[in-house]
Scaffold this motif. Structure first.
Motif, mmCIF file in Angstrom:
data_model
loop_
_atom_site.group_PDB
_atom_site.id
_atom_site.type_symbol
_atom_site.label_atom_id
_atom_site.label_comp_id
_atom_site.label_asym_id
_atom_site.label_seq_id
_atom_site.Cartn_x
_atom_site.Cartn_y
_atom_site.Cartn_z
ATOM 1 N N HIS A 18 0.818 -1.217 0.000
ATOM 2 C CA HIS A 18 0.000 0.000 0.000
ATOM 3 C C HIS A 18 0.846 1.258 0.000
ATOM 4 O O HIS A 18 0.423 2.293 0.496
ATOM 5 C CB HIS A 18 -0.913 0.003 1.222
ATOM 6 C CG HIS A 18 -2.068 -0.932 1.091
ATOM 7 N ND1 HIS A 18 -3.109 -0.692 0.238
ATOM 8 C CD2 HIS A 18 -2.330 -2.110 1.687
ATOM 9 C CE1 HIS A 18 -3.970 -1.692 0.322
ATOM 10 N NE2 HIS A 18 -3.515 -2.573 1.189
ATOM 11 N N ASP A 68 1.450 3.316 -2.202
ATOM 12 C CA ASP A 68 0.889 4.453 -2.943
ATOM 13 C C ASP A 68 -0.617 4.574 -2.792
ATOM 14 O O ASP A 68 -1.264 5.255 -3.585
ATOM 15 C CB ASP A 68 1.253 4.328 -4.428
ATOM 16 C CG ASP A 68 2.696 4.706 -4.685
ATOM 17 O OD1 ASP A 68 3.159 5.670 -4.040
ATOM 18 O OD2 ASP A 68 3.366 4.043 -5.501
ATOM 19 N N THR A 69 -1.187 3.880 -1.804
ATOM 20 C CA THR A 69 -2.633 3.962 -1.622
ATOM 21 C C THR A 69 -2.987 5.228 -0.841
ATOM 22 O O THR A 69 -2.551 5.378 0.295
ATOM 23 C CB THR A 69 -3.141 2.732 -0.849
ATOM 24 O OG1 THR A 69 -2.649 1.567 -1.483
ATOM 25 C CG2 THR A 69 -4.648 2.705 -0.805
ATOM 26 N N PRO A 70 -3.755 6.133 -1.427
ATOM 27 C CA PRO A 70 -4.078 7.362 -0.699
ATOM 28 C C PRO A 70 -4.877 7.069 0.569
ATOM 29 O O PRO A 70 -5.770 6.219 0.563
ATOM 30 C CB PRO A 70 -4.927 8.159 -1.698
ATOM 31 C CG PRO A 70 -4.601 7.585 -3.025
ATOM 32 C CD PRO A 70 -4.298 6.138 -2.786
ATOM 33 N N GLY A 71 -4.518 7.740 1.632
ATOM 34 C CA GLY A 71 -5.263 7.619 2.879
ATOM 35 C C GLY A 71 -4.942 6.382 3.695
ATOM 36 O O GLY A 71 -5.563 6.150 4.720
ATOM 37 N N TYR A 72 -3.984 5.584 3.241
ATOM 38 C CA TYR A 72 -3.682 4.339 3.959
ATOM 39 C C TYR A 72 -2.771 4.604 5.157
ATOM 40 O O TYR A 72 -1.779 5.313 5.048
ATOM 41 C CB TYR A 72 -3.008 3.357 2.996
ATOM 42 C CG TYR A 72 -2.631 2.040 3.611
ATOM 43 C CD1 TYR A 72 -3.576 1.031 3.742
ATOM 44 C CD2 TYR A 72 -1.337 1.806 4.058
ATOM 45 C CE1 TYR A 72 -3.235 -0.176 4.308
ATOM 46 C CE2 TYR A 72 -0.988 0.590 4.623
ATOM 47 C CZ TYR A 72 -1.946 -0.391 4.741
ATOM 48 O OH TYR A 72 -1.603 -1.584 5.305
ATOM 49 N N PRO A 111 1.532 11.184 7.855
ATOM 50 C CA PRO A 111 0.902 11.093 6.550
ATOM 51 C C PRO A 111 1.462 12.122 5.581
ATOM 52 O O PRO A 111 1.777 13.243 5.958
ATOM 53 C CB PRO A 111 -0.577 11.363 6.850
ATOM 54 C CG PRO A 111 -0.591 12.058 8.157
ATOM 55 C CD PRO A 111 0.617 11.627 8.905
ATOM 56 N N GLY A 141 1.123 13.965 1.562
ATOM 57 C CA GLY A 141 0.112 14.824 0.966
ATOM 58 C C GLY A 141 -1.193 14.102 0.684
ATOM 59 O O GLY A 141 -2.267 14.701 0.753
ATOM 60 N N ASP A 142 -1.125 12.811 0.353
ATOM 61 C CA ASP A 142 -2.339 12.077 0.022
ATOM 62 C C ASP A 142 -2.864 11.285 1.218
ATOM 63 O O ASP A 142 -3.706 10.411 1.060
ATOM 64 C CB ASP A 142 -2.088 11.134 -1.161
ATOM 65 C CG ASP A 142 -0.947 10.164 -0.899
ATOM 66 O OD1 ASP A 142 -0.314 10.290 0.173
ATOM 67 O OD2 ASP A 142 -0.695 9.289 -1.734
ATOM 68 N N GLY A 143 -2.367 11.580 2.406
ATOM 69 C CA GLY A 143 -2.847 10.888 3.599
ATOM 70 C C GLY A 143 -2.244 9.509 3.774
ATOM 71 O O GLY A 143 -2.618 8.776 4.678
ATOM 72 N N ASN A 144 -1.308 9.128 2.895
ATOM 73 C CA ASN A 144 -0.668 7.831 3.019
ATOM 74 C C ASN A 144 0.484 7.931 4.014
ATOM 75 O O ASN A 144 1.334 8.802 3.891
ATOM 76 C CB ASN A 144 -0.151 7.386 1.644
ATOM 77 C CG ASN A 144 0.486 6.022 1.676
ATOM 78 O OD1 ASN A 144 1.472 5.806 2.349
ATOM 79 N ND2 ASN A 144 -0.106 5.093 0.974
#
Lengths: 148, 129
Positions: B30, B32-36, B82, B84-87
């Motif tokens: 994960h 590159d999974t946003p918000g993970y 986290p 920028g994308d919450g990852n």
């Protein structure tokens, strides 16, 4: 997971090395941003792009430990990215949309050579971190061979 | 206390590190999974896996043979900030975790194998092994 290390050992050293890798990778991002914006004359704040400087700071690995050695072991972190306020070069380009009343355009204060050198140091430092992790792993494996 | 008990306790340690490896591998997947938010596995009673063998031999908190209730807990890792994308996955931290987890697994595996070869030695009347 925050592993509470009792004494300085292979695993605490690996954590420290990992923090170095993270910091150097962050620095690489900053450098890449500077290089990409070497000719950017427009930003959200107005004016040309200001080159960013990564600021590293030391952070104790286990602040609450009683071990005298582990107490001195510090991880690194990219604590701040600070804009460099030195003025950029002014180039006379009256036809440029961002030229001022006198026909001068202010370009970013990014020096490509400086950024390349920073990039190479970051990449060498990253490699050094990986090498130290590799050697820690081989130390641990050597320790495992003692009993054989 | 049965003869094989020590190995059973070590098995709990091996289980822990195997399951933790699975979680860490999924963190990497994960990347590159946003918000993970990355996860990790903790155990309530020990910080380093090698304590398993020590703790369980004289404590009542872990039954040596009930491996379904091992007290592993999946936690979200508070360490990764986290992006920028919450990852929150940090490639370097995760790979180092995987490497050190594997080393710990190897250590326990070696302890178990030494334990078993000691038993084999005893079973052979001290002649072989």
């Amino acid at each position: 997971m925050k592993t509470a290390n009792a004494t300085a050992g292979v695993f605490s050293a690996m954590e420290v090395a990992a923090s170095g890798l993270t910091a150097e990778r962050g620095r690489m991002n900053v450098v890449a941003g500077n290089l990409a914006n070497a000719r950017t004359t427009r930003t959200a704040e107005g004016g040309p792009y200001k080159r960013l400087d990564p600021v590293f700071s030391a952070k104790p690995l286990s602040p609450g430990t009683f071990d005298p050695i582990l107490k001195k072991v510090e991880t690194v972190q990219l604590s701040e990215v600070r804009p460099d306020q030195t003025p950029g070069t002014k180039v006379y380009e009256p036809g440029h949309p961002d030229a001022n009343a006198d026909g001068y355009v202010e370009y970013p204060n990014v020096n490509v050579v400086t950024e390349m050198v920073n990039m190479m140091t970051a990449s060498r430092a990253y490699e050094a971190g990986v090498t130290s992790i590799e050697s820690l792993k081989s130390m641990a494996r050597a320790a495992l061979r003692i009993g054989k | 206390m049965a003869l094989i008990d020590t190995v059973e306790h070590l098995k709990t340690g091996l289980d822990y590190h195997l399951q933790r490896h699975n979680l860490l591998a999924s963190n990497l997947a994960h990347l590159d999974t946003p918000g993970y938010t990355p996860v990790d596995l903790t155990r309530d009673k020990f910080e380093g896996a090698l304590h398993v063998a020590l703790d369980t031999t004289h404590g009542g908190h872990l039954a040596g043979t009930t491996h379904t209730e091992q007290g592993f807990r999946v936690v979200s890792d508070p360490k990764g900030g986290p992006g920028g994308d919450g990852n929150g996955v940090d490639l370097d931290q995760e790979t180092v975790k995987i490497a050190s987890n594997q080393l710990r697994y190897d250590m326990i595996a070696q302890l178990a194998s030494a334990e078993l070869s000691g038993l084999a030695w005893a079973a052979n009347d001290g002649k072989a092994g």
